[in-house]
Design a protein around this motif. Structure first.
Motif, PDB file in Angstrom:
ATOM      1  N   LEU A 184      64.964 -25.914  59.796  1.00  0.00           N
ATOM      2  CA  LEU A 184      64.997 -27.309  60.237  1.00  0.00           C
ATOM      3  C   LEU A 184      66.086 -27.531  61.286  1.00  0.00           C
ATOM      4  N   MET A 185      67.276 -26.990  61.035  1.00  0.00           N
ATOM      5  CA  MET A 185      68.366 -27.137  62.002  1.00  0.00           C
ATOM      6  C   MET A 185      67.996 -26.482  63.329  1.00  0.00           C
ATOM      7  N   SER A 186      67.374 -25.305  63.267  1.00  0.00           N
ATOM      8  CA  SER A 186      66.987 -24.590  64.493  1.00  0.00           C
ATOM      9  C   SER A 186      65.936 -25.381  65.268  1.00  0.00           C
ATOM     10  N   GLY A 187      64.917 -25.868  64.555  1.00  0.00           N
ATOM     11  CA  GLY A 187      63.843 -26.625  65.215  1.00  0.00           C
ATOM     12  C   GLY A 187      64.334 -27.923  65.824  1.00  0.00           C
ATOM     13  N   ALA A 188      65.136 -28.677  65.054  1.00  0.00           N
ATOM     14  CA  ALA A 188      65.663 -29.956  65.557  1.00  0.00           C
ATOM     15  C   ALA A 188      66.592 -29.731  66.750  1.00  0.00           C
ATOM     16  N   ALA A 189      67.432 -28.680  66.673  1.00  0.00           N
ATOM     17  CA  ALA A 189      68.354 -28.382  67.779  1.00  0.00           C
ATOM     18  C   ALA A 189      67.581 -28.000  69.039  1.00  0.00           C
ATOM     19  N   LEU A 190      66.517 -27.212  68.877  1.00  0.00           N
ATOM     20  CA  LEU A 190      65.714 -26.792  70.036  1.00  0.00           C
ATOM     21  C   LEU A 190      65.101 -27.990  70.758  1.00  0.00           C
ATOM     22  N   VAL A 191      64.471 -28.883  70.005  1.00  0.00           N
ATOM     23  CA  VAL A 191      63.844 -30.064  70.625  1.00  0.00           C
ATOM     24  C   VAL A 191      64.916 -30.962  71.248  1.00  0.00           C
ATOM     25  N   THR A 192      66.057 -31.100  70.580  1.00  0.00           N
ATOM     26  CA  THR A 192      67.149 -31.938  71.114  1.00  0.00           C
ATOM     27  C   THR A 192      67.639 -31.413  72.459  1.00  0.00           C
ATOM     28  N   VAL A 193      67.851 -30.101  72.548  1.00  0.00           N
ATOM     29  CA  VAL A 193      68.320 -29.496  73.812  1.00  0.00           C
ATOM     30  C   VAL A 193      67.279 -29.695  74.916  1.00  0.00           C
ATOM     31  N   LEU A 194      66.001 -29.507  74.586  1.00  0.00           N
ATOM     32  CA  LEU A 194      64.941 -29.684  75.596  1.00  0.00           C
ATOM     33  C   LEU A 194      64.871 -31.131  76.085  1.00  0.00           C
ATOM     34  N   VAL A 195      65.008 -32.099  75.147  1.00  0.00           N
ATOM     35  CA  VAL A 195      64.951 -33.517  75.527  1.00  0.00           C
ATOM     36  C   VAL A 195      66.158 -33.880  76.401  1.00  0.00           C
ATOM     37  N   GLY A 334      52.474 -24.249  75.756  1.00  0.00           N
ATOM     38  CA  GLY A 334      53.837 -24.423  75.245  1.00  0.00           C
ATOM     39  C   GLY A 334      53.946 -25.647  74.351  1.00  0.00           C
ATOM     40  N   GLY A 335      53.254 -26.732  74.729  1.00  0.00           N
ATOM     41  CA  GLY A 335      53.256 -27.949  73.920  1.00  0.00           C
ATOM     42  C   GLY A 335      52.632 -27.717  72.564  1.00  0.00           C
ATOM     43  N   THR A 336      51.518 -26.979  72.552  1.00  0.00           N
ATOM     44  CA  THR A 336      50.832 -26.701  71.287  1.00  0.00           C
ATOM     45  C   THR A 336      51.695 -25.839  70.380  1.00  0.00           C
ATOM     46  N   ILE A 337      52.348 -24.819  70.970  1.00  0.00           N
ATOM     47  CA  ILE A 337      53.190 -23.918  70.172  1.00  0.00           C
ATOM     48  C   ILE A 337      54.392 -24.673  69.593  1.00  0.00           C
ATOM     49  N   LEU A 338      55.015 -25.529  70.416  1.00  0.00           N
ATOM     50  CA  LEU A 338      56.173 -26.280  69.940  1.00  0.00           C
ATOM     51  C   LEU A 338      55.772 -27.281  68.850  1.00  0.00           C
ATOM     52  N   LEU A 339      54.603 -27.903  69.028  1.00  0.00           N
ATOM     53  CA  LEU A 339      54.095 -28.817  67.992  1.00  0.00           C
ATOM     54  C   LEU A 339      53.882 -28.057  66.683  1.00  0.00           C
ATOM     55  N   ALA A 340      53.267 -26.868  66.778  1.00  0.00           N
ATOM     56  CA  ALA A 340      53.006 -26.074  65.571  1.00  0.00           C
ATOM     57  C   ALA A 340      54.312 -25.655  64.905  1.00  0.00           C
ATOM     58  N   LEU A 341      55.310 -25.286  65.735  1.00  0.00           N
ATOM     59  CA  LEU A 341      56.604 -24.859  65.209  1.00  0.00           C
ATOM     60  C   LEU A 341      57.295 -25.992  64.460  1.00  0.00           C
ATOM     61  N   ILE A 342      57.368 -27.165  65.109  1.00  0.00           N
ATOM     62  CA  ILE A 342      58.030 -28.320  64.479  1.00  0.00           C
ATOM     63  C   ILE A 342      57.232 -28.794  63.264  1.00  0.00           C
ATOM     64  N   GLY A 343      55.904 -28.727  63.378  1.00  0.00           N
ATOM     65  CA  GLY A 343      55.059 -29.109  62.242  1.00  0.00           C
ATOM     66  C   GLY A 343      55.294 -28.206  61.044  1.00  0.00           C
ATOM     67  N   ALA A 344      55.402 -26.887  61.295  1.00  0.00           N
ATOM     68  CA  ALA A 344      55.641 -25.937  60.204  1.00  0.00           C
ATOM     69  C   ALA A 344      57.015 -26.174  59.580  1.00  0.00           C
ATOM     70  N   VAL A 345      58.016 -26.483  60.436  1.00  0.00           N
ATOM     71  CA  VAL A 345      59.365 -26.777  59.926  1.00  0.00           C
ATOM     72  C   VAL A 345      59.345 -28.035  59.058  1.00  0.00           C
ATOM     73  N   ALA A 346      58.650 -29.064  59.535  1.00  0.00           N
ATOM     74  CA  ALA A 346      58.558 -30.313  58.758  1.00  0.00           C
ATOM     75  C   ALA A 346      57.832 -30.075  57.435  1.00  0.00           C
ATOM     76  N   PHE A 347      56.802 -29.229  57.482  1.00  0.00           N
ATOM     77  CA  PHE A 347      56.056 -28.897  56.268  1.00  0.00           C
ATOM     78  C   PHE A 347      56.962 -28.155  55.291  1.00  0.00           C
ATOM     79  N   ALA A 348      57.795 -27.232  55.843  1.00  0.00           N
ATOM     80  CA  ALA A 348      58.765 -26.514  55.020  1.00  0.00           C
ATOM     81  C   ALA A 348      59.726 -27.503  54.370  1.00  0.00           C
ATOM     82  N   THR A 349      60.129 -28.512  55.148  1.00  0.00           N
ATOM     83  CA  THR A 349      61.034 -29.549  54.660  1.00  0.00           C
ATOM     84  C   THR A 349      60.442 -30.263  53.454  1.00  0.00           C
ATOM     85  N   ILE A 350      59.193 -30.643  53.591  1.00  0.00           N
ATOM     86  CA  ILE A 350      58.525 -31.383  52.516  1.00  0.00           C
ATOM     87  C   ILE A 350      58.416 -30.517  51.256  1.00  0.00           C
TER      88      ILE A 350
END
Length: 532
Positions: A184-195, A334-350
């Motif tokens: 979760l930290m890795s995924g959130a940090a990645l999207v934050t840096v890109l934004v 790239g958008g699809t892969i990033l969506l899948a990555l963040i989705g999997a992380v969120a699913f892991a969170t749940i």
């Protein structure tokens, strides 16, 4: 789907390994007290950074701007209360559950009954939020829009959760939470840096675009000021009081959350308990700063209209942001892969959080209600663990049913209700028990039931259940309590009931208080003590 299945396979592998290591009640409830402070700190972070944190807060910031960020502040500040007031003292005083601390110096059966009921109610409220998040998230990833499709998703997540708890116990659940915290930290940090990179690492220009794209057309700047969600002219004074009520519930609720309290029992010493909370605060603090960028990034790049079209409560804002920023920087693939990555992380969170919650409530049922109330302390360890596994099945089924009913609610908002119930019932009893010499059985029972019942009654007759566009029952209107969060009324009621119950009863045991005071401050005697 590949990312999803990879994560599920990995966590099931961890659960199978843990099931081979789980032989005693201490293994099942507390992971054999074998986790270091750093490991437990990661697990606390994994347990606490729930779907509400990742999906709900990003969504509520994207839709409500400044007012949404108050959730992040509340969740973070709450940790200071947990650290300063309860973490080390709970670790030193108890054995497996919150009720062990309360029952030590009081008549055990009524206190364990009250604590067990409260633990199960709070856990089910919290589970409800995770289930709603699961339905929204998997619906987005798989293109499922119908309520029936999302309902089947909730059933699937519930079934996985039950497998983790029934077979893995605390060891399996803790390792799943550690893996999830890192992801979760890795995924959130990645999207934050890109934004931030998209806006030249200029937070001001990010906030400016968020206000322009998602703020009210008449006054976009109001998106960055207080009052868009709470304290609007339509709400009047009730909106301002609701905001204070929310803040109280968030700040005081953490120290009464059963699934967080049991984490303090998984470490071997009080020093490790302190270290684990400090590590937890560090991880959680960084994460909640990232939610600021995720929420305003979604408002700026996806837009309020697109977010509410995907999910009316905003629960899919973070995955939609991941897809949009991925497309803009890396193209459609790239958008699809990033969506899948963040989705999997969120699913892991749940999955990790629902496993922790189910473990807390099933442990409380088997250890407090079954072993010490129904069996009067005569149950064997093996019987306790079997009952814990059966109760995990039942609690999981209840959470699935309620999760299907509550689709469409913002998950951060639902968790705030769980915090209010925990702060109203559990926290007064814990604080009085640790710090008030005169406190007794009648006070503990009155505090738990008084806070719990008042919070539940106020929620039932609030705009959350009926009389508003986002209510559970949209066509009915039987609300008379104007606030969405009951904390400002129910928390004082819990403390008042505890005080009143204590002074009206003559019973108190100062020798037991002296013993628990020494134990809570030093840890002496806690290891070998058998709870009542």
């Amino acid at each position: 789907m590949i990312l999803f299945l990879t994560f599920v396979a990995a966590t099931l592998g961890i659960t199978f390994w843990a099931s081979r290591q789980t032989r005693t009640a201490a293994d099942y409830y507390a992971g054999g007290r074998s986790f270091s402070g750093v490991q437990n700190g990661l697990a606390i972070g994994g347990d606490y950074m729930s779907a509400a944190s990742f999906l709900g807060i990003a969504g509520i910031i994207a839709l409500s701007g400044y007012d949404g960020f108050l959730y992040s502040i509340g969740f973070l500040v709450a940790w200071l209360v947990a650290l300063l007031l309860v973490a080390e003292l709970m670790r030193n005083s108890g054995k497996f559950t919150m009720a062990d601390v309360l029952a030590f110096r009081m008549s055990p059966r009524p206190v364990r009954t009250a604590a067990g009921v409260s633990t199960i109610v709070v856990s089910i409220f919290y589970l409800l939020a995770q289930m709603v998040g699961a339905g929204a998230l998997v619906g987005l990833l798989l293109g499922i829009t119908s309520p029936a499709g999302k309902a089947w998703t909730i059933v699937g997540v519930g079934a996985l959760m039950i497998v983790y708890v029934v077979f893995g116990g605390m060891k399996g659940t803790t390792w799943v939470q550690i893996v999830k915290a890192v992801l979760l930290m890795s995924g959130a940090a990645l999207v934050t840096v890109l934004v931030l990179g998209k806006f030249g690492f200029n937070l001001s220009s990010l906030l400016g675009q968020a206000a322009t794209v998602s703020g009210p057309k008449a006054n976009p700047e109001s998106f960055l000021s207080p009052g868009l969600k709470y304290g609007t002219e339509a709400q009047g004074l009730a909106g301002k009081i609701d905001l204070v009520s929310l803040g109280l519930a968030l700040v005081l609720g953490t120290a009464g959350l059963p699934h967080i309290l049991i984490r303090f029992y998984t470490v071997p010493t009080a020093k490790d308990a302190r270290k684990s909370v400090l590590w937890g605060i560090g991880i959680i603090g960084v994460f909640y700063l990232l939610t600021l960028v995720l929420g305003f990034g979604a408002a700026a790049l996806v837009g309020k209209a697109a977010i509410t079209k995907g999910d009316a409560a905003g629960n899919t804002a973070a995955p939609m942001l991941a897809q949009r920023i991925g497309e803009e920087i890396f193209g459609p693939v790239g958008g699809t892969i990033l969506l899948a990555l963040i989705g999997a992380v969120a699913f892991a969170t749940i999955l990790a959080v629902v496993a922790g919650l189910t473990l807390a409530s099933s442990s409380s049922f088997s250890h407090d209600l079954y072993a010490h109330v129904f069996k009067r302390g005569q149950a064997s360890e093996r019987q306790e663990v079997v009952v814990a596994r059966i109760s995990a099945l039942i609690i999981g089924a209840i959470a699935i049913g309620l999760g299907i009913l509550a689709q469409g609610q913002n998950v951060a908002f639902l968790v705030a209700l769980a915090f209010a119930v925990a702060a109203s019932g559990n926290l007064p009893a814990i604080l009085y028990s640790l710090f008030w010499k005169r406190f007794n059985t009648a006070g503990a029972v009155a505090a738990i039931y008084g806070g719990l019942v008042s919070a539940l009654v106020l929620v039932i007759f609030s705009p959350v259940v009926s009389g508003s566009a986002t209510a559970l029952f949209k066509t009915a209107d039987f609300h008379w309590f104007p606030l969405s969060n009951p904390g400002i009324v129910s928390i004082p009621i819990g403390f008042l009931c505890g005080w009143l119950g204590t002074i009206l009863s003559k019973e108190h045991n100062e020798a037991k208080y002296a013993e628990i005071e020494v134990r809570s401050l030093t840890g002496v005697g806690a290891e070998k003590a058998t709870p009542h």
